[in-house]
Design an enzyme around this catalytic site. Structure first.
Site, PDB file in Angstrom:
ATOM      1  N   ASP A   1      -6.788 -22.182  33.291  1.00  0.00           N
ATOM      2  CA  ASP A   1      -6.836 -23.105  32.163  1.00  0.00           C
ATOM      3  C   ASP A   1      -6.559 -24.360  32.557  1.00  0.00           C
ATOM      4  OD1 ASP A   1      -6.205 -24.266  29.369  1.00  0.00           O
ATOM      5  OD2 ASP A   1      -6.229 -22.096  28.883  1.00  0.00           O
TER       6      ASP A   1
ATOM      7  N   SER B   1     -18.477 -16.837  18.180  1.00  0.00           N
ATOM      8  CA  SER B   1     -18.247 -16.969  16.968  1.00  0.00           C
ATOM      9  C   SER B   1     -18.989 -16.630  15.622  1.00  0.00           C
ATOM     10  CB  SER B   1     -17.632 -18.467  16.665  1.00  0.00           C
ATOM     11  OG  SER B   1     -17.188 -18.857  15.458  1.00  0.00           O
TER      12      SER B   1
ATOM     13  N   THR C   1     -19.446 -18.564  13.386  1.00  0.00           N
ATOM     14  CA  THR C   1     -19.955 -19.557  13.088  1.00  0.00           C
ATOM     15  C   THR C   1     -21.313 -19.860  13.439  1.00  0.00           C
ATOM     16  OG1 THR C   1     -19.597 -22.103  12.761  1.00  0.00           O
ATOM     17  CG2 THR C   1     -19.472 -21.157  15.094  1.00  0.00           C
TER      18      THR C   1
ATOM     19  N   TYR D   1     -20.589 -27.383  17.817  1.00  0.00           N
ATOM     20  CA  TYR D   1     -19.669 -26.469  18.114  1.00  0.00           C
ATOM     21  C   TYR D   1     -20.445 -25.020  18.121  1.00  0.00           C
ATOM     22  CZ  TYR D   1     -16.374 -22.704  18.160  1.00  0.00           C
ATOM     23  OH  TYR D   1     -15.597 -21.509  18.059  1.00  0.00           O
TER      24      TYR D   1
ATOM     25  N   LYS E   1     -22.177 -22.361  21.261  1.00  0.00           N
ATOM     26  CA  LYS E   1     -22.052 -20.983  21.290  1.00  0.00           C
ATOM     27  C   LYS E   1     -23.429 -20.221  21.298  1.00  0.00           C
ATOM     28  CE  LYS E   1     -17.338 -20.703  21.105  1.00  0.00           C
ATOM     29  NZ  LYS E   1     -16.784 -20.378  22.249  1.00  0.00           N
TER      30      LYS E   1
ATOM     31  N   ARG F   1     -14.369 -29.284   1.795  1.00  0.00           N
ATOM     32  CA  ARG F   1     -14.459 -29.836   2.813  1.00  0.00           C
ATOM     33  C   ARG F   1     -15.904 -29.825   3.174  1.00  0.00           C
ATOM     34  NH1 ARG F   1     -10.802 -26.965   7.507  1.00  0.00           N
ATOM     35  NH2 ARG F   1     -12.167 -25.278   6.989  1.00  0.00           N
TER      36      ARG F   1
HETATM   37  P1  NAD Z   1      -7.759 -22.280  22.121  1.00  0.00           P
HETATM   38  O1  NAD Z   1      -7.917 -23.688  22.058  1.00  0.00           O
HETATM   39  O2  NAD Z   1      -6.236 -21.912  21.699  1.00  0.00           O
HETATM   40  O3  NAD Z   1      -7.913 -21.677  23.881  1.00  0.00           O
HETATM   41  C1  NAD Z   1      -8.878 -22.197  24.615  1.00  0.00           C
HETATM   42  C2  NAD Z   1      -8.153 -22.614  25.889  1.00  0.00           C
HETATM   43  O4  NAD Z   1      -9.232 -23.078  26.926  1.00  0.00           O
HETATM   44  C3  NAD Z   1      -7.253 -23.609  25.876  1.00  0.00           C
HETATM   45  O5  NAD Z   1      -6.008 -23.309  26.305  1.00  0.00           O
HETATM   46  C4  NAD Z   1      -7.596 -24.952  26.704  1.00  0.00           C
HETATM   47  O6  NAD Z   1      -6.941 -25.736  27.169  1.00  0.00           O
HETATM   48  C5  NAD Z   1      -8.841 -24.079  27.551  1.00  0.00           C
HETATM   49  N1  NAD Z   1      -9.857 -24.858  27.955  1.00  0.00           N
HETATM   50  C6  NAD Z   1     -10.569 -25.632  27.431  1.00  0.00           C
HETATM   51  N2  NAD Z   1     -11.608 -26.211  27.983  1.00  0.00           N
HETATM   52  C7  NAD Z   1     -11.436 -25.804  29.328  1.00  0.00           C
HETATM   53  C8  NAD Z   1     -11.876 -25.923  30.645  1.00  0.00           C
HETATM   54  N3  NAD Z   1     -13.279 -26.955  30.489  1.00  0.00           N
HETATM   55  N4  NAD Z   1     -11.558 -25.317  31.671  1.00  0.00           N
HETATM   56  C9  NAD Z   1     -10.348 -24.700  31.612  1.00  0.00           C
HETATM   57  N5  NAD Z   1      -9.690 -24.425  30.422  1.00  0.00           N
HETATM   58  C10 NAD Z   1     -10.136 -25.096  29.339  1.00  0.00           C
HETATM   59  O7  NAD Z   1      -8.728 -21.581  21.515  1.00  0.00           O
HETATM   60  P2  NAD Z   1      -8.761 -19.989  20.823  1.00  0.00           P
HETATM   61  O8  NAD Z   1      -8.666 -19.982  19.575  1.00  0.00           O
HETATM   62  O9  NAD Z   1      -7.934 -19.080  21.704  1.00  0.00           O
HETATM   63  O10 NAD Z   1     -10.522 -19.651  21.133  1.00  0.00           O
HETATM   64  C11 NAD Z   1     -10.638 -19.184  22.281  1.00  0.00           C
HETATM   65  C12 NAD Z   1     -12.168 -18.760  22.307  1.00  0.00           C
HETATM   66  O11 NAD Z   1     -12.513 -18.089  21.108  1.00  0.00           O
HETATM   67  C13 NAD Z   1     -12.863 -20.101  22.119  1.00  0.00           C
HETATM   68  O12 NAD Z   1     -14.088 -20.199  22.942  1.00  0.00           O
HETATM   69  C14 NAD Z   1     -13.698 -20.538  20.849  1.00  0.00           C
HETATM   70  O13 NAD Z   1     -14.488 -20.889  20.553  1.00  0.00           O
HETATM   71  C15 NAD Z   1     -13.462 -18.990  20.473  1.00  0.00           C
HETATM   72  N6  NAD Z   1     -13.347 -18.706  19.084  1.00  0.00           N
HETATM   73  C16 NAD Z   1     -11.991 -18.959  18.285  1.00  0.00           C
HETATM   74  C17 NAD Z   1     -12.011 -19.189  16.940  1.00  0.00           C
HETATM   75  C18 NAD Z   1     -10.599 -19.405  16.306  1.00  0.00           C
HETATM   76  O14 NAD Z   1     -10.763 -19.484  15.052  1.00  0.00           O
HETATM   77  N7  NAD Z   1      -9.572 -19.450  16.728  1.00  0.00           N
HETATM   78  C19 NAD Z   1     -13.190 -18.411  16.356  1.00  0.00           C
HETATM   79  C20 NAD Z   1     -14.285 -17.934  16.986  1.00  0.00           C
HETATM   80  C21 NAD Z   1     -14.498 -18.169  18.318  1.00  0.00           C
HETATM   81  N1  UFG Z   2      -8.771 -24.181   3.832  1.00  0.00           N
HETATM   82  C1  UFG Z   2      -8.071 -24.917   2.847  1.00  0.00           C
HETATM   83  N2  UFG Z   2      -7.257 -26.037   3.208  1.00  0.00           N
HETATM   84  C2  UFG Z   2      -6.902 -26.158   4.724  1.00  0.00           C
HETATM   85  C3  UFG Z   2      -7.630 -25.309   5.706  1.00  0.00           C
HETATM   86  C4  UFG Z   2      -8.509 -24.291   5.167  1.00  0.00           C
HETATM   87  O1  UFG Z   2      -8.237 -24.752   1.756  1.00  0.00           O
HETATM   88  O2  UFG Z   2      -6.129 -26.812   4.998  1.00  0.00           O
HETATM   89  C5  UFG Z   2      -9.903 -23.240   3.436  1.00  0.00           C
HETATM   90  C6  UFG Z   2     -11.175 -23.683   3.973  1.00  0.00           C
HETATM   91  O3  UFG Z   2     -12.032 -24.508   2.980  1.00  0.00           O
HETATM   92  C7  UFG Z   2     -11.863 -22.144   4.059  1.00  0.00           C
HETATM   93  C8  UFG Z   2     -10.661 -21.426   4.556  1.00  0.00           C
HETATM   94  O4  UFG Z   2      -9.539 -21.860   4.299  1.00  0.00           O
HETATM   95  O5  UFG Z   2     -12.266 -21.780   2.948  1.00  0.00           O
HETATM   96  C9  UFG Z   2     -10.785 -21.065   6.015  1.00  0.00           C
HETATM   97  O6  UFG Z   2     -10.867 -22.121   6.745  1.00  0.00           O
HETATM   98  P1  UFG Z   2     -10.398 -22.225   8.105  1.00  0.00           P
HETATM   99  O7  UFG Z   2     -10.518 -23.592   8.595  1.00  0.00           O
HETATM  100  O8  UFG Z   2      -9.074 -21.527   8.709  1.00  0.00           O
HETATM  101  O9  UFG Z   2     -11.540 -21.251   8.956  1.00  0.00           O
HETATM  102  P2  UFG Z   2     -13.037 -21.568   8.983  1.00  0.00           P
HETATM  103  O10 UFG Z   2     -13.630 -20.431   8.379  1.00  0.00           O
HETATM  104  O11 UFG Z   2     -13.543 -22.824   8.378  1.00  0.00           O
HETATM  105  O12 UFG Z   2     -13.583 -21.726  10.462  1.00  0.00           O
HETATM  106  C10 UFG Z   2     -12.997 -20.672  11.488  1.00  0.00           C
HETATM  107  C11 UFG Z   2     -12.839 -21.446  12.815  1.00  0.00           C
HETATM  108  C12 UFG Z   2     -14.252 -21.862  13.300  1.00  0.00           C
HETATM  109  C13 UFG Z   2     -15.051 -20.320  13.345  1.00  0.00           C
HETATM  110  C14 UFG Z   2     -15.126 -19.842  12.047  1.00  0.00           C
HETATM  111  C15 UFG Z   2     -15.735 -18.493  12.011  1.00  0.00           C
HETATM  112  O13 UFG Z   2     -12.001 -22.757  12.550  1.00  0.00           O
HETATM  113  O14 UFG Z   2     -13.808 -22.453  14.609  1.00  0.00           O
HETATM  114  O15 UFG Z   2     -13.538 -19.570  11.490  1.00  0.00           O
HETATM  115  O16 UFG Z   2     -15.225 -17.780  12.864  1.00  0.00           O
HETATM  116  F1  UFG Z   2     -16.117 -20.635  13.987  1.00  0.00           F
END
Ligand code: NAD
Ligand code: UFG
Length: 342
Positions: A31, A124, A126, A148, A152, A291
């Site tokens: 990381d 994701s 998304t 983003y 993906k 949003r």
């Molecule tokens: P996170 O930001 O907590 O973890 C990602 C980690 O990758 C971080 O520790 C960051 O420091 C590290 N990182 C970023 N760029 C790097 C690089 N170039 N080299 C080395 N390390 C690097 O995010 P997370 O929520 O744990 O998400 C993990 C994965 O899952 C991501 O690819 C994210 O896009 C995907 N994802 C997350 C969510 C979500 O809502 N959390 C939803 C769908 C997909």
């Molecule tokens: N929301 C609020 N107030 C806030 C934050 C969120 O009302 O302060 C609402 C949003 O409008 C949405 C719901 O809560 O209706 C969920 O929002 P999040 O931001 O928690 O999650 P999203 O679904 O928008 O997106 C997340 C991750 C993306 C990922 C996606 C699908 O942030 O990276 O889920 O997996 F791609």
């Protein structure tokens, strides 16, 4: 197995490190701490009773990644590293493509050079964009609406091509829905820098008094109570999904894609109410305007993962709220040693 977790110090990576270690695998983290803190290593050690090796490096440094693959005799990689803020990606597309797409290519180059050809990739929901039907299955058309999301999609396409090019590659893409909650110890969880973008950490910070109130982004969506509906999945269940994906790759070599979610949607108001019930707190909120970029409803069809991976998310919304809250109230510990490659 010896498994490398890129982005292993992050939210989902750290929980997956616990699940894999507890299942008897040797886990190595890599990381650059762009969005995480080395103190997570100390907390992982407390949970596991042993230290996990962690290399502070960027996945775009192909030579270092090669060295790590060789030194730790890595058998498989789970690729979490990436930038993930949807809004920020619209403002900084070059940074997102450079980190996510270029970073993945660098990782693939290193893996190919070291003949490590088993990969699980964090994709994701998304990538589906605004759903054409619900629940969303894996055959739903893709159409991301942010840099983003498109990063993906590009990566998924690259991985499909790589898998098609050489039968030795074994690759799975996991499309996560909305991961929330934390490990039962409260030691690891989601630690966003600054103001949380996502709902659950925002609610947890309102509950702790760190933030005055939640802004609910719109109550005029075509959903039962007008607020946005999402498929929340406990991060510990999600972590187990990676274990299931790796086991699947031991038996099956075909490139494949799986939704990982609960298969059920909760509205923002339902999450607020669940949090209040679970944690016996009151969450103050204001209804504000929508949003930009948000969609009304998003939840997955998840039976493919159940059928083929033998995995199913089991933890309830109550457990998601309680653990998110427990993590919020835990104090932060100090930085610990990180092995650096020169
Ligand atoms: P996170 O930001 O907590 O973890 C990602 C980690 O990758 C971080 O520790 C960051 O420091 C590290 N990182 C970023 N760029 C790097 C690089 N170039 N080299 C080395 N390390 C690097 O995010 P997370 O929520 O744990 O998400 C993990 C994965 O899952 C991501 O690819 C994210 O896009 C995907 N994802 C997350 C969510 C979500 O809502 N959390 C939803 C769908 C997909
Ligand atoms: N929301 C609020 N107030 C806030 C934050 C969120 O009302 O302060 C609402 C949003 O409008 C949405 C719901 O809560 O209706 C969920 O929002 P999040 O931001 O928690 O999650 P999203 O679904 O928008 O997106 C997340 C991750 C993306 C990922 C996606 C699908 O942030 O990276 O889920 O997996 F791609």
């Amino acid at each position: 197995m010896n498994i490398l977790l890129t982005g292993g110090a992050g939210y989902i990576g750290s929980h997956t490190a616990v699940a894999l270690s507890e299942a008897g695998h040797e886990v190595v983290l890599l990381d650059n701490f762009y969005n995480s803190n080395p103190s997570v290593l100390d907390r992982l050690q407390k949970i596991l009773g042993k230290a996990l090796p962690c290399i502070e490096a960027d996945i775009r440094d192909t030579d270092v990644v090669e060295k790590v693959l060789r030194e730790y005799k890595i058998d498989a990689v789970i690729h979490f590293a990436g930038l993930k803020a949807v809004g920020e990606s619209v403002e900084k597309p070059i940074e997102y493509y450079a980190n996510n797409v270029q970073g993945t290519i660098s990782l693939l180059e290193a893996m190919k050079a070291m003949n490590v050809k088993t990969l699980v990739f964090s994709s994701s929901a998304t990538v589906y964009g605004d759903p054409q039907y619900l629940p969303i299955d894996e055959n739903h058309p893709t159409g991301a609406t942010s840099a983003y999301g498109r990063s993906k999609l590009h990566i998924e396409e690259i991985l499909r091509d790589v898998a098609n090019s050489d039968a030795e590659w074994k690759i799975i893409c996991l499309r996560y829905f909305n991961p929330v909650g934390a490990h039962e110890s409260g030691l690891i969880g989601e630690d966003p820098n600054g103001l949380p973008n996502n709902l659950m950490p925002y609610i947890a910070q309102v509950a702790s008094g760190k933030l005055p109130h939640l802004n609910i982004y719109g109550n005029d969506y075509p959903t039962p109570d007008g607020t946005g509906v999402r498929d929340y999945i406990h991060v510990v269940d999600l972590a187990e999904g990676h274990l299931a994906a790796l086991s699947h790759l031991e038996r099956n070599t075909e490139f494949d894609i799986f939704n990982l979610g609960m298969g059920k949607g909760y509205s923002v108001l339902e999450v607020v109410s669940a949090f209040e019930d679970a944690c016996q707190v009151t969450i103050k909120y204001n209804i504000t305007k929508r949003r930009i970029g948000d969609i009304a409803s998003c939840y997955g069809r998840v039976d493919k993962a159940e059928r083929l991976l033998g995995w199913k998310a089991l933890k309830t919304i109550n457990e998601m709220c309680i653990t998110a809250w427990q993590h919020q109230v835990r104090t932060k510990s100090e930085l610990v040693n990180v092995k650096k490659f020169i």
